[in-house]
Design a protein around this motif. Structure first.
Motif: not given
Length: 251
Positions: A110-133
């Protein structure tokens, strides 16, 4: 942000692949400057615990911790929407976010599975990743507090995520400690039986309402509207150099 990939792997179902990538994961933790030495040390301890224990015992412990009850669910929307229909739309929106960013998922989860969401954020720019968290920081703090209440080393992952999001982990968890201590445990056999009985009653009531509505519907329509949509998709992604794309277990 590579540390998010590391935490994603640590929070996923333990496998031989994870244990085989221990050295690389250690190096990634050492090199991370997004978290403090204290948080790095706590992640080291979790990694050591996972790799030092028998794999099957670790998998059994993981399943008992995250797979029983809802309080420690690794599905974000489980904590926000429960089993309401809003959860389905939230997952559709999240999938659209992934697709818009060009994030291809290589697992059936499922898309809201936390490890999957973290993997997605790991591919983004740092500022976007921090905002996502930061967007889910209240859930991260709640999970950290509940894991600390159970004296679980997995709490280290959520404390590290809170720090990356810009929160003070100790304070964020402390603010919830009293609330969490007062919560009834939902992972006992009795609690699980009660949840199942309540869901069965809710389902029967929904079915009865559909039958009594008098409105014609296409075959399968009632089931489609009453069930939580499950969006199983095939994605492809790259893991760490020595750690192939993670294998998601059925917990």
């Amino acid at each position: 942000m590579q540390i998010l990939k590391v935490i994603s792997l640590l929070l996923d179902y333990p496998t031989e692949t994870l244990i085989g990538g221990r050295d690389e994961l250690e190096q990634a933790i050492i090199q991370s400057r997004e978290i403090s030495p204290k948080q790095r040390g706590a992640l080291f301890e979790l990694l050591e615990l996972i790799c030092a224990n028998d794999l099957m015992d670790g998998q059994e412990h993981y399943g008992a911790l995250f797979g029983r009850g809802r309080s420690l669910s690794l599905l974000l929307f489980e904590h926000v929407h429960g089993e309401s229909r809003d959860r389905g739309q939230a997952m559709v929106d999240m999938m659209a976010q992934y697709e818009e960013a060009g994030f291809a998922i290589g697992v059936k989860e499922l898309p809201d599975y936390i490890p999957l969401y973290l993997e997605f954020l790991s591919t983004r720019e740092d500022i976007e990743a921090r905002e996502g968290l930061a967007d889910v920081s209240h859930l991260l703090a709640l999970l950290a507090a509940r894991l600390e209440e159970r004296e679980s080393a997995y709490a280290s992952c959520f404390r590290a995520l809170l720090q990356i999001a810009g929160a003070e982990p100790h304070q964020a968890v402390a603010d919830l400690r009293e609330q969490v201590a007062a919560e009834p445990r939902d992972d006992s056999l009795e609690a699980l039986d009660k949840i199942w009985e309540e869901e069965a009653v809710d389902f029967l009531q929904a079915e009865q309402q559909d039958r009594c509505s008098g409105l014609p519907s296409a075959p399968g329509k009632a089931r489609e509207e009453s069930a939580v949509p499950l969006h199983w998709v095939d994605f492809q992604h790259e893991g760490l150099a020595a750690v192939p794309a993670k294998e998601v277990g059925n917990v």
